[in-house]
Design a protein around this motif. Structure first.
Motif, PDB file in Angstrom:
ATOM      1  N   SER A 120       0.817  -1.217   0.000  1.00 47.00           N
ATOM      2  CA  SER A 120       0.000   0.000   0.000  1.00 47.00           C
ATOM      3  C   SER A 120       0.856   1.276   0.000  1.00 47.00           C
ATOM      4  N   GLY A 121       2.106   1.201   0.465  1.00 37.81           N
ATOM      5  CA  GLY A 121       2.911   2.427   0.558  1.00 37.81           C
ATOM      6  C   GLY A 121       4.144   2.429  -0.310  1.00 37.81           C
ATOM      7  N   VAL A 122       4.333   1.374  -1.090  1.00 38.21           N
ATOM      8  CA  VAL A 122       5.604   1.220  -1.790  1.00 38.21           C
ATOM      9  C   VAL A 122       5.830   2.292  -2.863  1.00 38.21           C
ATOM     10  N   ASP A 123       4.744   2.812  -3.446  1.00 33.66           N
ATOM     11  CA  ASP A 123       4.915   3.811  -4.512  1.00 33.66           C
ATOM     12  C   ASP A 123       5.403   5.151  -3.971  1.00 33.66           C
ATOM     13  N   ASN A 124       5.221   5.379  -2.698  1.00 34.49           N
ATOM     14  CA  ASN A 124       5.585   6.682  -2.137  1.00 34.49           C
ATOM     15  C   ASN A 124       6.710   6.562  -1.102  1.00 34.49           C
ATOM     16  N   TYR A 125       7.603   5.582  -1.306  1.00 39.11           N
ATOM     17  CA  TYR A 125       8.621   5.371  -0.270  1.00 39.11           C
ATOM     18  C   TYR A 125       9.628   6.523  -0.203  1.00 39.11           C
ATOM     19  N   VAL A 126       9.916   7.155  -1.357  1.00 38.66           N
ATOM     20  CA  VAL A 126      10.871   8.273  -1.358  1.00 38.66           C
ATOM     21  C   VAL A 126      10.317   9.423  -0.515  1.00 38.66           C
ATOM     22  N   GLY A 127       9.058   9.721  -0.737  1.00 41.74           N
ATOM     23  CA  GLY A 127       8.404  10.785   0.032  1.00 41.74           C
ATOM     24  C   GLY A 127       8.422  10.493   1.518  1.00 41.74           C
ATOM     25  N   ALA A 128       8.272   9.221   1.851  1.00 44.18           N
ATOM     26  CA  ALA A 128       8.257   8.846   3.273  1.00 44.18           C
ATOM     27  C   ALA A 128       9.598   9.163   3.921  1.00 44.18           C
ATOM     28  N   MET A 129      10.697   8.813   3.246  1.00 49.67           N
ATOM     29  CA  MET A 129      12.005   9.051   3.846  1.00 49.67           C
ATOM     30  C   MET A 129      12.399  10.530   3.791  1.00 49.67           C
ATOM     31  N   GLN A 130      11.954  11.235   2.767  1.00 49.08           N
ATOM     32  CA  GLN A 130      12.224  12.679   2.715  1.00 49.08           C
ATOM     33  C   GLN A 130      11.555  13.379   3.895  1.00 49.08           C
ATOM     34  N   ALA A 131      10.360  12.912   4.209  1.00 54.79           N
ATOM     35  CA  ALA A 131       9.639  13.503   5.343  1.00 54.79           C
ATOM     36  C   ALA A 131      10.397  13.254   6.646  1.00 54.79           C
ATOM     37  N   VAL A 132      10.961  12.046   6.768  1.00 52.39           N
ATOM     38  CA  VAL A 132      11.728  11.725   7.974  1.00 52.39           C
ATOM     39  C   VAL A 132      12.951  12.637   8.070  1.00 52.39           C
ATOM     40  N   THR A 133      13.660  12.801   6.932  1.00 58.01           N
ATOM     41  CA  THR A 133      14.861  13.651   6.913  1.00 58.01           C
ATOM     42  C   THR A 133      14.508  15.084   7.304  1.00 58.01           C
ATOM     43  N   LYS A 134      13.419  15.576   6.717  1.00 64.38           N
ATOM     44  CA  LYS A 134      12.995  16.952   6.993  1.00 64.38           C
ATOM     45  C   LYS A 134      12.686  17.135   8.479  1.00 64.38           C
ATOM     46  N   GLU A 135      12.058  16.139   9.027  1.00 63.98           N
ATOM     47  CA  GLU A 135      11.679  16.223  10.447  1.00 63.98           C
ATOM     48  C   GLU A 135      12.925  16.252  11.341  1.00 63.98           C
ATOM     49  N   ILE A 136      13.921  15.396  11.001  1.00 63.75           N
ATOM     50  CA  ILE A 136      15.152  15.383  11.820  1.00 63.75           C
ATOM     51  C   ILE A 136      15.894  16.709  11.682  1.00 63.75           C
ATOM     52  N   MET A 137      15.945  17.246  10.458  1.00 68.13           N
ATOM     53  CA  MET A 137      16.678  18.500  10.217  1.00 68.13           C
ATOM     54  C   MET A 137      16.036  19.690  10.907  1.00 68.13           C
ATOM     55  N   SER A 138      14.716  19.635  11.076  1.00 69.87           N
ATOM     56  CA  SER A 138      13.992  20.816  11.568  1.00 69.87           C
ATOM     57  C   SER A 138      14.501  21.291  12.924  1.00 69.87           C
ATOM     58  N   ASP A 139      14.890  20.389  13.795  1.00 69.46           N
ATOM     59  CA  ASP A 139      15.367  20.823  15.119  1.00 69.46           C
ATOM     60  C   ASP A 139      16.706  20.184  15.486  1.00 69.46           C
ATOM     61  N   PHE A 140      17.447  19.745  14.468  1.00 68.27           N
ATOM     62  CA  PHE A 140      18.707  19.032  14.736  1.00 68.27           C
ATOM     63  C   PHE A 140      19.681  19.886  15.539  1.00 68.27           C
ATOM     64  N   GLU A 141      19.892  21.126  15.062  1.00 72.31           N
ATOM     65  CA  GLU A 141      20.886  21.985  15.717  1.00 72.31           C
ATOM     66  C   GLU A 141      20.491  22.288  17.158  1.00 72.31           C
ATOM     67  N   ASP A 142      19.221  22.572  17.365  1.00 75.65           N
ATOM     68  CA  ASP A 142      18.757  22.895  18.725  1.00 75.65           C
ATOM     69  C   ASP A 142      18.892  21.699  19.661  1.00 75.65           C
ATOM     70  N   LYS A 143      18.601  20.526  19.119  1.00 74.25           N
ATOM     71  CA  LYS A 143      18.579  19.339  19.981  1.00 74.25           C
ATOM     72  C   LYS A 143      19.971  18.827  20.323  1.00 74.25           C
ATOM     73  N   TYR A 144      20.880  18.858  19.348  1.00 79.39           N
ATOM     74  CA  TYR A 144      22.148  18.140  19.536  1.00 79.39           C
ATOM     75  C   TYR A 144      23.389  19.024  19.617  1.00 79.39           C
ATOM     76  N   LEU A 145      23.280  20.283  19.207  1.00 78.85           N
ATOM     77  CA  LEU A 145      24.484  21.129  19.151  1.00 78.85           C
ATOM     78  C   LEU A 145      24.334  22.396  19.982  1.00 78.85           C
ATOM     79  N   THR A 146      25.460  22.896  20.436  1.00 79.40           N
ATOM     80  CA  THR A 146      25.497  24.209  21.079  1.00 79.40           C
ATOM     81  C   THR A 146      26.341  25.116  20.184  1.00 79.40           C
ATOM     82  N   CYS A 147      25.694  26.136  19.619  1.00 78.63           N
ATOM     83  CA  CYS A 147      26.413  27.037  18.712  1.00 78.63           C
ATOM     84  C   CYS A 147      26.400  28.444  19.284  1.00 78.63           C
ATOM     85  N   GLU A 148      27.547  29.096  19.210  1.00 80.21           N
ATOM     86  CA  GLU A 148      27.675  30.466  19.738  1.00 80.21           C
ATOM     87  C   GLU A 148      26.836  31.446  18.924  1.00 80.21           C
TER      88      GLU A 148
END
Lengths: 344, 344
Positions: free
Chosen positions: A316-344
């Motif tokens: 049922s989801g195989v045709d949209n697998y690229v979109g699924a992983m892009q969404a995951v990447t976007k979600e991780i990137m959205s708060d990556f710096e705030d969550k894992y890094l301390t930047c001056e």
């Protein structure tokens, strides 16, 4: 002092200052190498991911460099050479979870941050953190999906990757755990490892299915090549009685899902690993540091783990697998710096 | 025992130092290798970024040290007219045994190293005894023992690396002397001196050469050829174990895959160094300096080609072509010298 000598001196000083400025500029520019453990289709997405991230975030470059063989010494030699060539940040799939620590320490000592990517280094390590699939969890969820499709009972064969891959033992343990939790009606009757290459995978999987295919109700594969070979084998047999959950997104596996020979696959996110990792290396080189209280997950190898995402897809989801992983990447990137890094 | 001077392979001494330099050194492989090494060093220094940097010289020296030892482990058997295809398997078995003694039995690193060399010697003795007792060529015997040794090691170790080794081992692998020199290279130099002394000044070394040159003549001269061949294989096993120990120091772990599947990754450097160096495959002639220089050339070419960015997958092909060219050039040089009546 003659005018000629003065002029020559001024030219020399100018050249020196220019060279120094160029060197300083070069040192400031982030130049990332994305280095897998050896040639393998799983890592192919890193090339585009590195290029996209370099363009997006204004890096000097991010190149995908593959050791010619899946061997720790060759990977080490390549990494040392890349540092000499001027690369100053590394995403590395460790050829060995402990054996890779030596060269990583040397890279870091030379001022090049390293992120263990797609596979972790055993702590203590000088790698900033580990970014990869939670392979144990992925194998566990995949096996649970398989057991559901087997009707909650039956015998499972598990085909998996290189024994030197730090993830392989985690996957074997996770599959066994999911089977044990399902009760006495489910049993892992065979684990075949060290077959994440075409020749051994063809030989061993086909031989096993020829001899014991009628005794097996389900197949779970937790490495790329065994998934492809198993999907092909089930198509050749033509019997859809054996249920199968694969891994990754090879076209053969995806087509077999559409045609009903394979029940689903556990997607990983190699593109996201390359993209997010390259971004993180640049931030670390720009003065950011890893937060001490960052919400890292823990695995058997490290307690500084970031899950790059996994998802189960069926017909049922195989045709949209690229979109699924892009969404995951976007979600991780959205708060990556705030969550894992301390930047001056 | 026959006096050394009556041995069939005792080289005729040159009449004077000057004629020795002309006839022996300038006409030999060693001089050709020195010229090639110097030429490539200049080429890579000019054409690449960082070849002469302290970091690259350090890592290059470390790689050379290991490759030299691997070359020696084959050379000492080739002089007897035989081969040892099991050098990689012996090296890995020896370090895995050492890893077991240190990690599980709590041995200190000197005792672990002793265990490593002892296992290497024992496995070499097995090879030697099997060859002399069966009369089968060493190619067949060591092809078989390569699989037997490696398979036994994988069975006993379950292919799990020993990673909790004494920190002194890793520290030795990372140690830098004067900022550029790896002690692993010094180990190789010391080993070369010992082997040079063995072949030049001891009866055992001359017996080894005699047995390789003409076993029948050696037998008639009172040399126990069988014992001598066993001694060659024991020495080969010890040197393979020492190479494995150096690689373990490099990685910081004893890893079953450190020499590739069945230890086959060692075969190319093992053969290239002695053959390039002028050790005859038919036995009876040895060049310790030539083997040393052959390994230096191969390591340097690999490093330089990586720095030239010819592409990781092309390095092996380029290496083969360059080595072929080197051999042909050397042949041409010898012919030129012969034409000018300078003995080779």
């Amino acid at each position: 002092m003659t005018n000629t000598v003065r002029a020559l001196r001024m030219v020399a000083v100018g050249l020196l200052l220019g060279a120094a400025a160029t060197a300083a500029q070069a040192a400031d520019d982030t130049y990332v190498a994305l280095v897998p453990g050896g040639p393998h289709p799983y890592f192919a997405a890193w090339e585009q991911a590195g290029q996209d991230a370099a363009k997006e975030f204004g890096l000097e470059g991010a190149d995908y460099r593959v050791p010619p063989k899946w061997e720790l010494s060759q990977q080490n030699q390549l990494l040392e050479s890349l540092l000499t060539q001027g690369y100053n940040g590394f995403l590395v799939f460790p050829g060995d979870p402990v054996g890779g620590n030596g060269v990583v320490s040397e890279l870091v000592e030379q001022g090049a941050p390293v992120i263990a990517t797609a596979g972790c280094l055993k702590q203590p390590t000088d790698a900033s953190f580990c970014l990869g699939t939670d392979t144990g969890n992925s194998a566990y969820l995949g096996t649970q999906e398989l057991i559901k499709r087997m009707g909650g009972k039956g015998k499972i064969a598990h085909f998996t990757g290189f024994l030197v891959d730090p993830n392989t033992q985690l996957r074997i343990d996770a599959v066994n755990k999911a089977a044990e939790e399902a009760g006495d009606d489910v049993e892992v009757v065979q684990v075949i490892a060290d077959i994440d290459a075409p020749e051994p995978a063809e030989e061993k999987i086909n031989a096993y299915l020829a001899a014991h295919g009628d005794e097996v109700d389900g197949i779970v594969t937790t490495a790329w090549i065994p998934a492809v070979v198993s999907a092909n084998a089930l198509r050749k047999i033509g019997d859809k009685r054996i249920k199968m959950v694969g891994i990754d997104h090879d076209e053969v596996v995806l087509q077999a899902i559409k045609d009903g020979f394979v029940d689903g696959t556990m997607l990983q996110n190699p593109y996201g690993q390359g993209y997010i990792g390259t971004f993180a290396i640049d931030r670390l080189r720009s003065g950011c540091t890893v937060k001490e209280d960052a919400p890292f997950a823990s695995t058997a190898l490290t307690d500084q783990f970031i899950d790059s995402g996994t998802a189960f897809v069926d017909a049922s989801g195989v045709d949209n697998y690229v979109g699924a992983m892009q969404a995951v990447t976007k979600e991780i990137m959205s708060d990556f710096e705030d969550k894992y890094l301390t930047c001056e | 025992m026959q006096p050394a001077s009556s041995l069939p392979v005792a080289p005729a001494r040159p009449a004077s130092t000057a004629s020795f330099v002309r006839a022996g050194f300038l006409g030999g492989n060693e001089f050709g290798l020195i010229v090639l090494i110097a030429a490539f060093a200049i080429l890579f220094t000019l054409a690449t970024k960082g070849f002469a940097s302290p970091f690259n010289l350090f890592t290059l020296g470390r790689t050379m040290g290991i490759d030299i030892l691997i070359g020696f482990s084959m050379m000492v058997v080739i002089v007897s007219g035989g081969l040892n295809l099991a050098v990689g398997a012996i090296g890995v078995c020896a370090v895995m045994a050492a890893g077991y003694t240190m990690e599980r039995l709590g041995f200190s690193w000197p005792l672990g190293l002793a265990a490593c060399l002892l296992v290497g010697a024992a496995l070499g003795a097995v090879n030697g005894e099997a060859i002399t007792r069966s009369g089968v060529h060493s190619f067949i015997i060591t092809l078989a023992t390569m699989s037997i040794f490696f398979g036994g090691m994988v069975f006993l170790s379950r292919a799990e690396a020993f990673r909790e080794l004494p920190p002194a081992i890793t520290a030795f692998g990372k140690m830098r002397l004067f900022g550029v020199l790896s002690p692993l290279l010094l180990v190789a130099v010391a080993t070369a001196l010992v082997l040079g002394w063995l072949y030049r000044f001891t009866a055992l070394g001359r017996r080894m050469l005699a047995a390789g040159s003409s076993p029948k003549a050696a037998e008639v001269s009172g040399i126990r050829v069988d014992r001598t061949i066993v001694a060659c294989h024991v020495l080969s096993g010890i040197l393979a174990a020492l190479a494995g120990a150096m690689l373990t120091a490099r990685h910081g772990a004893a890893i079953p895959s450190m020499a590739g599947h069945l230890g086959q990754d060692w075969l190319l450097p093992a053969f290239l160094a002695p053959v390039l160096g002028g050790t005859l495959l038919t036995g009876g002639r040895v060049s310790v300096l030539g083997t040393f220089l052959g390994a230096v050339l191969v390591s340097m070419l690999t490093n330089g080609l990586l720095l030239l960015r010819v592409g990781e997958f092309w390095v092996q092909a380029f290496l083969g072509l360059l080595l072929l060219a080197a051999v042909l050039l050397d042949l041409g040089r010898r012919r030129l010298l012969a034409r000018h009546r300078i003995a080779v």
